[in-house]
Design a protein around this motif. Structure first.
Motif, PDB file in Angstrom:
ATOM      1  N   ARG A  36      19.476  49.461 -44.754  1.00 14.02           N
ATOM      2  CA  ARG A  36      19.322  49.811 -43.346  1.00 14.02           C
ATOM      3  C   ARG A  36      18.178  48.998 -42.760  1.00 14.02           C
ATOM      4  O   ARG A  36      17.053  49.049 -43.266  1.00 14.02           O
ATOM      5  CB  ARG A  36      19.033  51.307 -43.176  1.00 14.02           C
ATOM      6  CG  ARG A  36      20.033  52.227 -43.896  1.00 14.02           C
ATOM      7  CD  ARG A  36      21.387  52.261 -43.243  1.00 14.02           C
ATOM      8  NE  ARG A  36      22.384  52.914 -44.078  1.00 14.02           N
ATOM      9  CZ  ARG A  36      22.618  54.232 -44.108  1.00 14.02           C
ATOM     10  NH1 ARG A  36      21.891  55.047 -43.340  1.00 14.02           N
ATOM     11  NH2 ARG A  36      23.560  54.727 -44.879  1.00 14.02           N
ATOM     12  N   GLU A  37      18.468  48.251 -41.704  1.00 13.78           N
ATOM     13  CA  GLU A  37      17.454  47.425 -41.051  1.00 13.78           C
ATOM     14  C   GLU A  37      16.758  48.215 -39.944  1.00 13.78           C
ATOM     15  O   GLU A  37      17.305  49.189 -39.424  1.00 13.78           O
ATOM     16  CB  GLU A  37      18.110  46.165 -40.478  1.00 13.78           C
ATOM     17  CG  GLU A  37      18.662  45.243 -41.552  1.00 13.78           C
ATOM     18  CD  GLU A  37      19.365  44.017 -40.979  1.00 13.78           C
ATOM     19  OE1 GLU A  37      19.548  43.962 -39.749  1.00 13.78           O
ATOM     20  OE2 GLU A  37      19.725  43.119 -41.766  1.00 13.78           O
ATOM     21  N   PRO A  38      15.546  47.790 -39.561  1.00 16.62           N
ATOM     22  CA  PRO A  38      14.836  48.487 -38.486  1.00 16.62           C
ATOM     23  C   PRO A  38      15.554  48.351 -37.155  1.00 16.62           C
ATOM     24  O   PRO A  38      16.341  47.422 -36.938  1.00 16.62           O
ATOM     25  CB  PRO A  38      13.463  47.803 -38.452  1.00 16.62           C
ATOM     26  CG  PRO A  38      13.684  46.479 -39.100  1.00 16.62           C
ATOM     27  CD  PRO A  38      14.760  46.681 -40.117  1.00 16.62           C
ATOM     28  N   ALA A  39      15.274  49.279 -36.261  1.00 16.11           N
ATOM     29  CA  ALA A  39      15.918  49.283 -34.950  1.00 16.11           C
ATOM     30  C   ALA A  39      15.493  48.056 -34.146  1.00 16.11           C
ATOM     31  O   ALA A  39      14.351  47.602 -34.250  1.00 16.11           O
ATOM     32  CB  ALA A  39      15.551  50.558 -34.196  1.00 16.11           C
ATOM     33  N   PRO A  40      16.397  47.484 -33.352  1.00 13.87           N
ATOM     34  CA  PRO A  40      16.014  46.355 -32.495  1.00 13.87           C
ATOM     35  C   PRO A  40      15.093  46.809 -31.378  1.00 13.87           C
ATOM     36  O   PRO A  40      15.000  47.994 -31.058  1.00 13.87           O
ATOM     37  CB  PRO A  40      17.360  45.860 -31.952  1.00 13.87           C
ATOM     38  CG  PRO A  40      18.245  47.063 -31.994  1.00 13.87           C
ATOM     39  CD  PRO A  40      17.812  47.860 -33.185  1.00 13.87           C
ATOM     40  N   GLY A  41      14.412  45.855 -30.758  1.00 11.88           N
ATOM     41  CA  GLY A  41      13.520  46.172 -29.653  1.00 11.88           C
ATOM     42  C   GLY A  41      12.681  44.967 -29.286  1.00 11.88           C
ATOM     43  O   GLY A  41      12.728  43.929 -29.947  1.00 11.88           O
ATOM     44  N   PRO A  42      11.886  45.067 -28.217  1.00  8.44           N
ATOM     45  CA  PRO A  42      11.035  43.944 -27.800  1.00  8.44           C
ATOM     46  C   PRO A  42      10.069  43.538 -28.915  1.00  8.44           C
ATOM     47  O   PRO A  42       9.442  44.380 -29.546  1.00  8.44           O
ATOM     48  CB  PRO A  42      10.280  44.517 -26.585  1.00  8.44           C
ATOM     49  CG  PRO A  42      11.122  45.655 -26.105  1.00  8.44           C
ATOM     50  CD  PRO A  42      11.767  46.233 -27.316  1.00  8.44           C
ATOM     51  N   GLY A  43       9.966  42.234 -29.152  1.00  4.68           N
ATOM     52  CA  GLY A  43       9.053  41.735 -30.167  1.00  4.68           C
ATOM     53  C   GLY A  43       9.517  41.970 -31.587  1.00  4.68           C
ATOM     54  O   GLY A  43       8.750  41.770 -32.530  1.00  4.68           O
ATOM     55  N   ARG A  44      10.777  42.381 -31.777  1.00  3.30           N
ATOM     56  CA  ARG A  44      11.321  42.643 -33.118  1.00  3.30           C
ATOM     57  C   ARG A  44      12.502  41.710 -33.381  1.00  3.30           C
ATOM     58  O   ARG A  44      13.349  41.523 -32.522  1.00  3.30           O
ATOM     59  CB  ARG A  44      11.825  44.086 -33.228  1.00  3.30           C
ATOM     60  CG  ARG A  44      10.724  45.135 -33.222  1.00  3.30           C
ATOM     61  CD  ARG A  44      11.323  46.517 -33.062  1.00  3.30           C
ATOM     62  NE  ARG A  44      10.381  47.550 -33.462  1.00  3.30           N
ATOM     63  CZ  ARG A  44      10.632  48.506 -34.346  1.00  3.30           C
ATOM     64  NH1 ARG A  44      11.820  48.548 -34.947  1.00  3.30           N
ATOM     65  NH2 ARG A  44       9.733  49.410 -34.646  1.00  3.30           N
ATOM     66  N   ARG A  45      12.548  41.167 -34.589  1.00  2.23           N
ATOM     67  CA  ARG A  45      13.666  40.299 -34.975  1.00  2.23           C
ATOM     68  C   ARG A  45      13.908  40.438 -36.477  1.00  2.23           C
ATOM     69  O   ARG A  45      12.958  40.509 -37.254  1.00  2.23           O
ATOM     70  CB  ARG A  45      13.345  38.843 -34.631  1.00  2.23           C
ATOM     71  CG  ARG A  45      14.343  37.807 -35.171  1.00  2.23           C
ATOM     72  CD  ARG A  45      14.012  36.414 -34.671  1.00  2.23           C
ATOM     73  NE  ARG A  45      14.778  35.379 -35.366  1.00  2.23           N
ATOM     74  CZ  ARG A  45      14.708  34.075 -35.095  1.00  2.23           C
ATOM     75  NH1 ARG A  45      13.903  33.646 -34.125  1.00  2.23           N
ATOM     76  NH2 ARG A  45      15.430  33.205 -35.778  1.00  2.23           N
ATOM     77  N   VAL A  46      15.164  40.501 -36.861  1.00  6.57           N
ATOM     78  CA  VAL A  46      15.551  40.529 -38.271  1.00  6.57           C
ATOM     79  C   VAL A  46      16.594  39.445 -38.491  1.00  6.57           C
ATOM     80  O   VAL A  46      17.629  39.433 -37.826  1.00  6.57           O
ATOM     81  CB  VAL A  46      16.118  41.896 -38.693  1.00  6.57           C
ATOM     82  CG1 VAL A  46      16.552  41.857 -40.165  1.00  6.57           C
ATOM     83  CG2 VAL A  46      15.094  43.004 -38.476  1.00  6.57           C
ATOM     84  N   ASP A  47      16.322  38.518 -39.396  1.00  8.75           N
ATOM     85  CA  ASP A  47      17.297  37.514 -39.832  1.00  8.75           C
ATOM     86  C   ASP A  47      17.735  37.900 -41.240  1.00  8.75           C
ATOM     87  O   ASP A  47      16.932  37.844 -42.177  1.00  8.75           O
ATOM     88  CB  ASP A  47      16.678  36.114 -39.859  1.00  8.75           C
ATOM     89  CG  ASP A  47      16.516  35.511 -38.472  1.00  8.75           C
ATOM     90  OD1 ASP A  47      16.710  36.245 -37.482  1.00  8.75           O
ATOM     91  OD2 ASP A  47      16.189  34.317 -38.380  1.00  8.75           O
ATOM     92  N   SER A  48      18.987  38.306 -41.404  1.00 10.74           N
ATOM     93  CA  SER A  48      19.450  38.750 -42.713  1.00 10.74           C
ATOM     94  C   SER A  48      20.793  38.128 -43.035  1.00 10.74           C
ATOM     95  O   SER A  48      21.499  37.634 -42.155  1.00 10.74           O
ATOM     96  CB  SER A  48      19.551  40.278 -42.766  1.00 10.74           C
ATOM     97  OG  SER A  48      20.526  40.744 -41.844  1.00 10.74           O
ATOM     98  N   GLY A  49      21.141  38.175 -44.307  1.00 10.82           N
ATOM     99  CA  GLY A  49      22.420  37.630 -44.751  1.00 10.82           C
ATOM    100  C   GLY A  49      23.174  38.591 -45.627  1.00 10.82           C
ATOM    101  O   GLY A  49      24.075  38.181 -46.366  1.00 10.82           O
ATOM    102  N   VAL A  50      22.826  39.880 -45.569  1.00  8.67           N
ATOM    103  CA  VAL A  50      23.464  40.874 -46.422  1.00  8.67           C
ATOM    104  C   VAL A  50      23.835  42.106 -45.614  1.00  8.67           C
ATOM    105  O   VAL A  50      23.321  42.332 -44.511  1.00  8.67           O
ATOM    106  CB  VAL A  50      22.546  41.291 -47.588  1.00  8.67           C
ATOM    107  CG1 VAL A  50      22.273  40.117 -48.519  1.00  8.67           C
ATOM    108  CG2 VAL A  50      21.227  41.867 -47.067  1.00  8.67           C
ATOM    109  N   ARG A  51      24.719  42.910 -46.201  1.00 11.04           N
ATOM    110  CA  ARG A  51      25.120  44.194 -45.642  1.00 11.04           C
ATOM    111  C   ARG A  51      25.095  45.235 -46.753  1.00 11.04           C
ATOM    112  O   ARG A  51      25.095  44.899 -47.924  1.00 11.04           O
ATOM    113  CB  ARG A  51      26.547  44.127 -45.084  1.00 11.04           C
ATOM    114  CG  ARG A  51      26.776  43.132 -43.983  1.00 11.04           C
ATOM    115  CD  ARG A  51      28.251  42.819 -43.827  1.00 11.04           C
ATOM    116  NE  ARG A  51      28.766  42.139 -45.025  1.00 11.04           N
ATOM    117  CZ  ARG A  51      30.013  41.707 -45.155  1.00 11.04           C
ATOM    118  NH1 ARG A  51      30.873  41.903 -44.174  1.00 11.04           N
ATOM    119  NH2 ARG A  51      30.417  41.109 -46.264  1.00 11.04           N
ATOM    120  N   GLU A  52      25.088  46.483 -46.351  1.00 12.56           N
ATOM    121  CA  GLU A  52      25.171  47.561 -47.332  1.00 12.56           C
ATOM    122  C   GLU A  52      26.453  47.408 -48.139  1.00 12.56           C
ATOM    123  O   GLU A  52      27.535  47.176 -47.593  1.00 12.56           O
ATOM    124  CB  GLU A  52      25.151  48.911 -46.612  1.00 12.56           C
ATOM    125  CG  GLU A  52      24.960  50.097 -47.534  1.00 12.56           C
ATOM    126  CD  GLU A  52      24.654  51.358 -46.747  1.00 12.56           C
ATOM    127  OE1 GLU A  52      23.488  51.551 -46.359  1.00 12.56           O
ATOM    128  OE2 GLU A  52      25.598  52.147 -46.496  1.00 12.56           O
TER     129      GLU A  52
END
Length: 630
Positions: free
Chosen positions: A361-377
């Motif tokens: 589970r990735e963190p919630a999106p929002g201002p100043g937040r970014r997640v670069d991922s290549g996987v899923r549960e």
């Protein structure tokens, strides 16, 4: 002017997904390639087309130039983006793309050749007057040459793969007695990762900072530096935390380092995105280390402080467009910090981990937040590739705002099924020395007691909380159409039934019998996934299960008297034979996993009674490789 409408990404994981995101935004179609191990991977799902490369190991898939070119031909792609790692700094690949009529989203092959070899790059920079760390970068590769060079330089020294990066083929040697074994191991790692076993050796500079400059050049002779990044927080010579701008750099030092980086790029006719890496000492002197002729893992922090999309720039420059701004117009707004979320075991020397992502589970999106991922549960983390799962990036008006925002993001992240460095990252960002920007490449070693504390036995408070969570998360056996109905509860008071419940639970190799009164309340946050319950406890996500006496007995039997594989991987060397006497610490087997070598050593003195593996074997985590009788 060349036009790109379909782009093949010759990579995997988060960088492939990240490149595709920008390509789609620019209206390009995307093509993925994949190995047998990556057939169901996220980057395959996100592409418009996906073509197989076959094989599982990089040498049989992502490093096969002819298969990638064939995929480009079959898909109708006009251009290839190499990502980072694999073939991204392979001059032969860049030249093969050009010969096939493909646009390579990277520098010319000549620039890769000039900087791709650390030894050649050192000689170029020396001729240009760029300060260098003392070392040997010559062609002779025999042990005696390295012995003499190390003696001249003075221990400790650092062995580095001439053709690589990312910590592969890199060893610190404290004295002459360690040199032969370290050199042989580094050469094997370099050959496996880059197809080139050549090494160089340098003086190991104590307490340096690792500061790098992002450069970008177009085909019209213009070259800019897009500020700098501090990448000093490292383990196993690989970066863990990166930030931009580098804390404490004056405008004058930033300009001096930036202009030196631009000169280096222009000297080799560079085009596209590149990074010039420096060691910065406490006096403000900087020394050229290497140039990475590709996009870096940590490029998102530069994007965050400049507002630029570097992949979009790569695509436009590849189509012969000029750079859209001048050096004076390069923005620098706020501060950004990135952490790399790895499948690895910080308590076990940061050994890579593999397995199934039962929970992700990735963190919630929002201002100043970014997640670069290549996987899923549900994805499998393979032993054949780099163990990075995702990058979490936070931006703020100040460094402290970015730090606190990133800590919050880490607190929202949940991973189960494989060991990760999640709790370790939270300790790094929360450490007072990091908050005070007291950075150098020895940060982790210096603060090891706080960052890697001994793991205590699970407390009684944890077991009670886990028991409450277990009962609260039991599947409902009554009504499921009304969650407020008392008959929908998985636990609670039942007339005529006992007021307590007995449980026998397992977690982290421990088990506990519990007796809990009903009804339960105040359960900690938990997520049930099948037979496992993931419980949040003191900053970590712990997997709780019902005790299985048969599985416990089998595990105890399998590990008694045996030395097991700490992760999935392949056996590259067997160093002992049955009947051989060994001392404590004697290397027995060398295991390769995720492009790194790991020695399995005897825990105590004894005699080898059984060998359960051969060179070339693929082995699973926990497999008993060698049995030694005390």
């Amino acid at each position: 002017m060349s036009t790109i409408s379909r782009l093949l990404v010759a990579n995997r994981g988060e960088i492939a997904c990240r490149v595709m995101r920008t390509a789609r935004a620019l209206g390009l179609e995307t093509v993925a390639v994949y190995s047998e191990a990556d057939r169901q991977a996220l980057h395959v799902h996100e592409a418009d087309q996906a073509l197989p490369l076959g094989g599982t190991k990089p040498a049989d898939s992502y490093l096969r130039i002819e298969r990638i070119l064939e995929a480009a031909r079959r898909s109708g792609a006009q251009a290839v983006h190499p990502g980072y790692g694999f073939l991204s700094e392979n001059a032969g690949f860049a030249r093969a793309c050009e010969d096939a009529g493909l646009i390579f989203l990277g520098p010319p092959a000549s620039a890769i050749e000039a900087m791709g070899s650390k030894s050649a790059a050192k000689r170029l920079m020396e001729a240009a007057g760029v300060p260098l760390v003392p070392g040997y970068h010559g062609e002779a590769q025999d042990l005696e040459t390295f012995r003499q060079a190390a003696e001249r330089i003075g221990y400790p020294v650092l062995l580095k793969a001439a053709a690589g990066g990312g910590g592969k083929g890199m060893k610190i040697v404290e004295d002459e007695g360690e040199l032969a074994e370290a050199l042989a191991s580094a050469q094997r790692e370099a050959q496996a990762a880059f197809g080139d076993a050549r090494m160089l050796v340098e003086k190991y500079v104590l307490r340096p900072r690792h500061v790098e400059i992002q450069v970008f050049a177009d085909r019209h002779g213009h070259c800019l530096y897009l500020n700098e990044r501090d990448c000093s927080i490292q383990r196993r010579h690989q970066k863990v935390v990166e930030e931009a701008p580098a804390p404490g750099l004056s405008a004058e030092l930033r300009r001096a380092m930036g202009e030196a980086a631009v000169r280096a790029a222009q000297a080799i006719g560079y085009v596209g995105a590149g990074t010039v890496e420096f060691l910065l000492d406490e006096r403000g002197d900087f020394f050229f280390m290497e140039m990475n002729t590709r996009l870096q893992v940590e490029h998102p922090v530069t994007e965050a402080i400049t507002g630029l999309d570097l992949v979009a720039w790569q695509i436009r420059v590849a189509q012969s467009e000029p750079l859209p701004i001048t050096q004076a117009q390069v923005p620098l707004h706020g501060h950004a910090i990135e952490v790399r979320l790895y499948a690895e075991d910080p308590d076990g020397g940061f050994l890579p981990a593999s397995g199934s992502l039962r929970l992700y589970r990735e963190p919630a999106p929002g201002p100043g937040r970014r997640v670069d991922s290549g996987v899923r549960e549900g994805d499998a983390v393979s032993p054949f590739y780099d163990p990075m799962l995702a990058k979490l990036i936070a931006w703020g008006e100040s460094r402290e705002e970015a730090r606190l925002r990133l800590l919050a993001m880490l607190g929202e992240t949940r991973v189960g099924g494989v060991k990760t460095n999640l709790a370790f990252l939270r300790r790094v960002l929360g450490h007072p020395a990091f908050a005070a920007a007291e950075l150098d490449t020895g940060f982790i070693a210096r603060h090891q007691a706080a960052l890697l504390p001994p793991r205590p036995a699970l407390s009684e408070a944890f077991w009670q909380a886990a028991g409450r969570a277990w009962l609260a998360q039991l599947p409902t056996q009554g009504r499921d159409d009304d969650r407020h109905s008392p008959w929908a509860a998985g636990s609670g008071l039942r007339l005529g039934l006992p007021a307590t419940v007995s449980l026998h639970l397992c977690c982290s190799g421990e088990d506990r019998r519990l007796s809990l009164r009903l009804p339960t309340d105040a359960a900690p946050p938990a997520i049930r996934q099948g037979e496992l319950l993931y419980v949040e406890w003191e900053g970590e996500t712990l997997a709780v299960s019902a005790f299985d006496p048969i599985a416990s007995a089998e595990a105890a039997h399998a590990h008694s008297g045996g030395l097991s594989a700490p992760m999935n991987g392949s056996i590259v060397r067997v160093l002992v034979s049955v009947g051989q006497a060994v001392e404590a610490g004697t290397p027995l087997v060398v295991l390769e996993a995720m492009k790194m070598e790991h020695s399995i050593r005897a825990a105590t003195a004894g005699t080898v009674t059984a060998l359960n593996c051969r060179e070339g074997d693929l082995v699973g985590e926990g497999a008993v490789l060698v049995e030694v009788q005390d």
